[in-house]
Design a protein around this motif. Sequence first.
Motif, PDB file in Angstrom:
ATOM      1  N   SER A  45       0.811  -1.227   0.000  1.00 40.84           N
ATOM      2  CA  SER A  45       0.000   0.000   0.000  1.00 40.84           C
ATOM      3  C   SER A  45       0.841   1.273   0.000  1.00 40.84           C
ATOM      4  O   SER A  45       0.302   2.378   0.097  1.00 40.84           O
ATOM      5  CB  SER A  45      -0.936   0.013   1.214  1.00 40.84           C
ATOM      6  N   ARG A  46       2.153   1.135  -0.113  1.00 40.71           N
ATOM      7  CA  ARG A  46       3.015   2.319  -0.131  1.00 40.71           C
ATOM      8  C   ARG A  46       2.936   3.033  -1.485  1.00 40.71           C
ATOM      9  O   ARG A  46       2.995   2.409  -2.531  1.00 40.71           O
ATOM     10  CB  ARG A  46       4.466   1.921   0.149  1.00 40.71           C
ATOM     11  N   LEU A  47       2.851   4.359  -1.425  1.00 41.57           N
ATOM     12  CA  LEU A  47       2.843   5.177  -2.635  1.00 41.57           C
ATOM     13  C   LEU A  47       4.203   5.829  -2.808  1.00 41.57           C
ATOM     14  O   LEU A  47       4.814   6.282  -1.841  1.00 41.57           O
ATOM     15  CB  LEU A  47       1.754   6.252  -2.557  1.00 41.57           C
ATOM     16  N   GLY A  48       4.668   5.881  -4.049  1.00 46.88           N
ATOM     17  CA  GLY A  48       5.977   6.444  -4.328  1.00 46.88           C
ATOM     18  C   GLY A  48       5.942   7.928  -4.615  1.00 46.88           C
ATOM     19  O   GLY A  48       4.926   8.605  -4.437  1.00 46.88           O
ATOM     20  N   ARG A  49       7.049   8.436  -5.108  1.00 46.96           N
ATOM     21  CA  ARG A  49       7.205   9.871  -5.372  1.00 46.96           C
ATOM     22  C   ARG A  49       6.176  10.395  -6.355  1.00 46.96           C
ATOM     23  O   ARG A  49       5.692  11.508  -6.244  1.00 46.96           O
ATOM     24  CB  ARG A  49       8.618  10.130  -5.892  1.00 46.96           C
ATOM     25  N   PHE A  50       5.820   9.592  -7.357  1.00 48.77           N
ATOM     26  CA  PHE A  50       4.890  10.030  -8.393  1.00 48.77           C
ATOM     27  C   PHE A  50       3.446   9.643  -8.088  1.00 48.77           C
ATOM     28  O   PHE A  50       2.573   9.749  -8.948  1.00 48.77           O
ATOM     29  CB  PHE A  50       5.299   9.444  -9.745  1.00 48.77           C
ATOM     30  N   GLY A  51       3.181   9.184  -6.879  1.00 50.93           N
ATOM     31  CA  GLY A  51       1.823   8.816  -6.502  1.00 50.93           C
ATOM     32  C   GLY A  51       1.425   7.427  -6.931  1.00 50.93           C
ATOM     33  O   GLY A  51       0.267   7.048  -6.794  1.00 50.93           O
ATOM     34  N   SER A  52       2.362   6.645  -7.464  1.00 55.06           N
ATOM     35  CA  SER A  52       2.045   5.282  -7.896  1.00 55.06           C
ATOM     36  C   SER A  52       2.418   4.294  -6.795  1.00 55.06           C
ATOM     37  O   SER A  52       3.361   4.527  -6.034  1.00 55.06           O
ATOM     38  CB  SER A  52       2.813   4.940  -9.176  1.00 55.06           C
ATOM     39  N   PRO A  53       1.708   3.177  -6.698  1.00 54.69           N
ATOM     40  CA  PRO A  53       2.031   2.149  -5.705  1.00 54.69           C
ATOM     41  C   PRO A  53       3.258   1.355  -6.150  1.00 54.69           C
ATOM     42  O   PRO A  53       3.157   0.333  -6.821  1.00 54.69           O
ATOM     43  CB  PRO A  53       0.767   1.285  -5.668  1.00 54.69           C
ATOM     44  N   TRP A  54       4.451   1.827  -5.773  1.00 51.51           N
ATOM     45  CA  TRP A  54       5.680   1.329  -6.388  1.00 51.51           C
ATOM     46  C   TRP A  54       6.001  -0.114  -6.007  1.00 51.51           C
ATOM     47  O   TRP A  54       6.476  -0.883  -6.843  1.00 51.51           O
ATOM     48  CB  TRP A  54       6.847   2.246  -6.054  1.00 51.51           C
ATOM     49  N   VAL A  55       5.735  -0.508  -4.760  1.00 51.14           N
ATOM     50  CA  VAL A  55       6.010  -1.891  -4.374  1.00 51.14           C
ATOM     51  C   VAL A  55       5.086  -2.838  -5.133  1.00 51.14           C
ATOM     52  O   VAL A  55       5.520  -3.870  -5.664  1.00 51.14           O
ATOM     53  CB  VAL A  55       5.855  -2.074  -2.855  1.00 51.14           C
TER      54      VAL A  55
END
Length: 485
Positions: free
Chosen positions: A356-366
Amino acid sequence: MTDTLRPPTADAAAPAATDPAPDPAAASKALGSPQALKRSIGVVGGTLLTLSCVTPASTLFVVVPDLFGSLGTATALTIAIGSLLCIGVAFCYSELGTLIPSAGGEYAMVSTLAGRLAGWLVFVLSLLVVMIVPPVIAMGTADYLAPLVHLDPSMAGAAVMLLATLAGLLDLRANAWITGVFLVLEVIAAAVVAVLGFAHAERGAGSLVSLQVAGADGSANHPDTVTAMLIVSGLAIALFVTQGFSTAVYLSEELENPRTSVSRTVLATLAISTVIILVPVVAITMGAPDLAALTSGDIGTMVQAWSNSAVGTFVSLCVALAIINAGIVMVIQNSRVLFASARDKAWPRPVNRALSRLGRFGSPWVATLVVGVPGAALCFVNLDTLYGITGVSVTGMYILVAIAALLARRGTHRHRAAWRMPLWPAVPALLIVVLAYVLTQQEVSYLLWTGGITAAATAYWALYLRPRPTERWVISIPEDEETAA
């Protein structure tokens, strides 16, 4: 409405009750609301992304040739019947997607309306589809790069999946533009094939209902007759041909004004993709030199015979780009499914927090990495098995969605603002009957594979999810929670 919520992760504790009274957005955080994705695209952007997930050209050049091999001149008729069935399916998706806009897509809709177990089974089936389809499409890259370089199909497919994974980590708006450019190229390729096929027609429109395929020895001199039962068995793959229109409900949490834009995106995508796929299929059927050439499904060779090597190379490169485009969009879609499942606590706590982590660009990177890397590994699995399991999974998933559509107008849902399908409840009821029959006509081995996976998922439900009704598999609709706050 707040553009984006960034409260604690799915398993984080709520703030202490002694905190000062927050504003509405902060109140949503205090209630432990799930992270919500950013609403950043409209109907046009959503349609571009959804059309790219249908991948009309890559579907035409990678999936349809297998239908030509088994159905011959009946391929266009089978796809047309499948598209008609998909209109009813699109109605169900449009109503449910506007009623329950969530990145969880089918499982959020079905869980809310038909119960947690039904929603879990839909999630498992959709996860099978979204994990299998990208590598199936990606493995077609090598065939269409052949005019320039010879590559191993599995290695090329794995490379495409990894490239798509990197692109999936970017902002969704940027990906909408990238996929839009690629989409234009694949539509041009499909148009070129259609024009060439009609210009070199060897047979009339009557061949579309003649229902013939090359004989068992591959000869066109003694064709076999395609039976109605063979067409029915091919409908599972035909449904898969335009299946990507359902991507709109996965994007409903990121579409602006989802109550209206979801239905418009779903229906527009189905209509456009059907035209882009069906018209070239008709042209190829009429323009193939003979039944043997048609049954071989080698569209690239036919294009070169109709024109020259330069045109054939151009079309092949457009298709290769379309496949890369498909990989990008499918990774985006699939990561949203995993993100939503973690937010709804489908897994043990550490897994939920990671996905459920969101990355720098707002995408769920994991979640994006979890989808892309195994997808690269699946490029080394037998294609026929992947096709069969996908067809059964799509059909079963549509049945459960239709059941949820039958239940969509009970209680408080009856008065919710949503797009409402015409001819309800006849449309979902008829879909259930027809799709259940189609399911019974599939190969036993594919039914057993899909059934075994579903049985294992049911055991996980019974042993882990069901005993924890307030802690695990708690379906959330972020927009509704935000409004309540």
